[in-house]
Design an enzyme around this catalytic site. Structure first.
Site, PDB file in Angstrom:
ATOM      1  N   PRO A 183       0.830  -1.203   0.000  1.00  0.00           N
ATOM      2  CA  PRO A 183       0.000   0.000   0.000  1.00  0.00           C
ATOM      3  C   PRO A 183       0.867   1.257   0.000  1.00  0.00           C
ATOM      4  O   PRO A 183       1.862   1.309   0.725  1.00  0.00           O
ATOM      5  CB  PRO A 183      -0.777  -0.108   1.314  1.00  0.00           C
ATOM      6  N   GLN A 215      -7.101  -1.389   2.730  1.00  0.00           N
ATOM      7  CA  GLN A 215      -6.391  -1.096   3.977  1.00  0.00           C
ATOM      8  C   GLN A 215      -7.075   0.034   4.751  1.00  0.00           C
ATOM      9  O   GLN A 215      -7.306   1.111   4.210  1.00  0.00           O
ATOM     10  CB  GLN A 215      -4.934  -0.707   3.725  1.00  0.00           C
ATOM     11  N   CYS A 255       2.093   2.853   9.696  1.00  0.00           N
ATOM     12  CA  CYS A 255       2.347   4.160   9.080  1.00  0.00           C
ATOM     13  C   CYS A 255       3.046   5.110  10.072  1.00  0.00           C
ATOM     14  O   CYS A 255       2.559   5.323  11.174  1.00  0.00           O
ATOM     15  CB  CYS A 255       1.018   4.765   8.617  1.00  0.00           C
ATOM     16  N   ASP A 293      12.854  -2.007   1.289  1.00  0.00           N
ATOM     17  CA  ASP A 293      14.097  -1.965   0.497  1.00  0.00           C
ATOM     18  C   ASP A 293      14.202  -3.067  -0.553  1.00  0.00           C
ATOM     19  O   ASP A 293      15.299  -3.530  -0.857  1.00  0.00           O
ATOM     20  CB  ASP A 293      15.331  -2.026   1.415  1.00  0.00           C
ATOM     21  N   ALA A 345       7.160  -1.749  -2.705  1.00  0.00           N
ATOM     22  CA  ALA A 345       6.494  -0.438  -2.662  1.00  0.00           C
ATOM     23  C   ALA A 345       7.233   0.523  -3.599  1.00  0.00           C
ATOM     24  O   ALA A 345       6.965   0.544  -4.804  1.00  0.00           O
ATOM     25  CB  ALA A 345       6.437   0.083  -1.233  1.00  0.00           C
TER      26      ALA A 345
HETATM   27  C1  FMN Z   1       4.699   7.184  -0.545  1.00  0.00           C
HETATM   28  C2  FMN Z   1       4.462   6.032   0.380  1.00  0.00           C
HETATM   29  C3  FMN Z   1       3.209   5.833   0.919  1.00  0.00           C
HETATM   30  C4  FMN Z   1       2.971   4.763   1.785  1.00  0.00           C
HETATM   31  N1  FMN Z   1       1.710   4.563   2.256  1.00  0.00           N
HETATM   32  C5  FMN Z   1       1.452   3.466   3.023  1.00  0.00           C
HETATM   33  C6  FMN Z   1       0.128   3.169   3.425  1.00  0.00           C
HETATM   34  O1  FMN Z   1      -0.835   3.870   3.092  1.00  0.00           O
HETATM   35  N2  FMN Z   1      -0.060   2.079   4.214  1.00  0.00           N
HETATM   36  C7  FMN Z   1       0.978   1.266   4.617  1.00  0.00           C
HETATM   37  O2  FMN Z   1       0.758   0.280   5.311  1.00  0.00           O
HETATM   38  N3  FMN Z   1       2.237   1.524   4.213  1.00  0.00           N
HETATM   39  C8  FMN Z   1       2.496   2.582   3.428  1.00  0.00           C
HETATM   40  N4  FMN Z   1       3.767   2.811   2.987  1.00  0.00           N
HETATM   41  C9  FMN Z   1       4.831   1.840   3.337  1.00  0.00           C
HETATM   42  C10 FMN Z   1       5.028   0.805   2.238  1.00  0.00           C
HETATM   43  O3  FMN Z   1       3.880  -0.001   2.077  1.00  0.00           O
HETATM   44  C11 FMN Z   1       6.258  -0.077   2.493  1.00  0.00           C
HETATM   45  O4  FMN Z   1       6.040  -0.899   3.609  1.00  0.00           O
HETATM   46  C12 FMN Z   1       7.510   0.755   2.720  1.00  0.00           C
HETATM   47  O5  FMN Z   1       7.603   1.778   1.741  1.00  0.00           O
HETATM   48  C13 FMN Z   1       8.771  -0.103   2.615  1.00  0.00           C
HETATM   49  O6  FMN Z   1       8.853  -0.724   1.377  1.00  0.00           O
HETATM   50  P1  FMN Z   1       9.805  -0.198   0.174  1.00  0.00           P
HETATM   51  O7  FMN Z   1      11.189  -0.087   0.718  1.00  0.00           O
HETATM   52  O8  FMN Z   1       9.628  -1.285  -0.859  1.00  0.00           O
HETATM   53  O9  FMN Z   1       9.306   1.134  -0.266  1.00  0.00           O
HETATM   54  C14 FMN Z   1       4.028   3.885   2.144  1.00  0.00           C
HETATM   55  C15 FMN Z   1       5.296   4.108   1.603  1.00  0.00           C
HETATM   56  C16 FMN Z   1       5.523   5.147   0.726  1.00  0.00           C
HETATM   57  C17 FMN Z   1       6.904   5.331   0.144  1.00  0.00           C
END
Ligand code: FMN
Length: 311
Positions: A8, A61, A90, A188, A210
């Protein structure tokens, strides 16, 4: 088989982006987070974030801080959808300050109460997306609560809430969990190699991508190819252009022409990453407000490249 999902992301994982990621092989996708308060008040902005029920493998979510509000909203939504996820990770100040999102991890007794209540009211699949803990690694305790309260699946961003996005995701810290329920690692994962390493270190059954999917939805196919065959390829310019065009057309349908022009800007850096002249193109594209002109500029950028390399 390892499951690979789109995590998300508020402001990103709208219907258009979810569709594009699903087409490139995401096994499941998440909606943007939906405020239970906003939903119960009938806020149009909140309701607009909800998927079409027929969209397929999508988790809705929810986030909130009040037990009753969360369970009421979850109950209503679970009559319409097949999968509800609770946001317990979050780190955004505005959310955490009210005790929602990652704020739920500050008091694990209250967290248990909330998970129990929401579980009771959700008639469909119920998952929780969380982090390692509030300001220290409490993941074993958090996981125990989730298993004991009957959660179906768990998604863990391997950082604490207080860490935000700093440092590196600690995939290994999930290796101690007994994985009694399907457990997914997040954080990551930007390349297929990262995905393989995260799976090996965490021992999880699946992963979430993400930031690595923003403007690069083909990452889902690349990860699958790498896990299955040990190799993967980059998409052709033709594939990138076709995906970008489809993404824009879906955004136009969902948000209108002005909305599409605004939204697609967030993805342009990803779609043009590594291509010569991309920075100059993006600077110019950011100033274009008319979606037809923007589409034309994108087309010209890619065709110019294709004239140099075979399309
Ligand atoms: C712009 C942005 C918005 C996000 N919004 C949510 C969200 O609404 N709900 C949630 O559980 N995590 C949210 N996350 C966290 C991501 O789901 C993810 O767990 C986190 O970015 C780590 O993964 P990554 O390193 O692949 O980006 C958000 C992350 C980013 C960068």
């Amino acid at each position: 088989m390892v499951k690979i999902g789109l995590a998300p992301m508020a402001g990103y994982t709208d219907r258009a982006f979810r569709t594009v990621c699903s087409k490139w092989g995401a096994d499941f996708v998440f909606s943007e987070m939906v405020s239970t308060k906003g939903f119960l008040m009938g806020s149009l902005k909140t309701v607009d974030l909800l998927p079409f029920p027929e969209e397929g493998n999508v988790a809705v979510q929810i986030f909130g801080n009040e037990t009753e509000e969360l369970s009421k909203a979850a109950e209503i939504l679970s009559e319409r959808y097949s999968w509800i996820d609770l946001n317990a990770g979050c780190p955004v100040k505005k959310v955490v300050r009210k005790g929602a999102g990652g704020g739920l991890l500050r008091d694990l007794a209250k967290f248990r109460e909330i998970v129990r209540a929401v579980r009771k009211s959700v008639k469909c699949k119920f998952s929780v997306k969380t982090r390692l803990g509030w300001n220290k690694n409490d993941v074993v305790e958090i996981y125990r609560i989730l298993v004991e309260e009957g959660v179906d699946e768990v998604f863990i961003h391997a950082r604490t809430v207080v860490q935000g996005f700093s440092g590196k995701a600690n995939w290994k810290s999930l290796s101690v969990l007994d994985k009694k329920i399907p457990t997914f690692v997040s954080g990551d994962i930007f390349t297929p190699e990262n995905a393989k390493e995260a799976l090996e270190e965490s021992g999880c059954q699946g992963i979430l991508v993400a930031r690595g999917a923003i403007g690069r939805p083909w990452i889902f196919k690349q990860i699958r190819d790498f896990l299955q065959h040990g190799t993967y390829s980059e998409p052709s310019l033709k594939d990138i252009l076709a995906t970008l065009n489809e993404h824009i057309d879906l955004l136009i349908k969902e948000k209108g022409e002005r909305g599409a022009a605004k939204e697609i800007r967030k993805f342009l850096a990803g779609y043009t990453k590594g291509l010569e002249g991309a920075r100059r193109f993006r600077d110019e594209a950011m100033k274009i407000e008319d979606i037809c002109n923007l589409k034309q500029a994108i087309y010209k950028f890619f065709v110019r490249k294709a004239e140099k390399i075979s399309f």
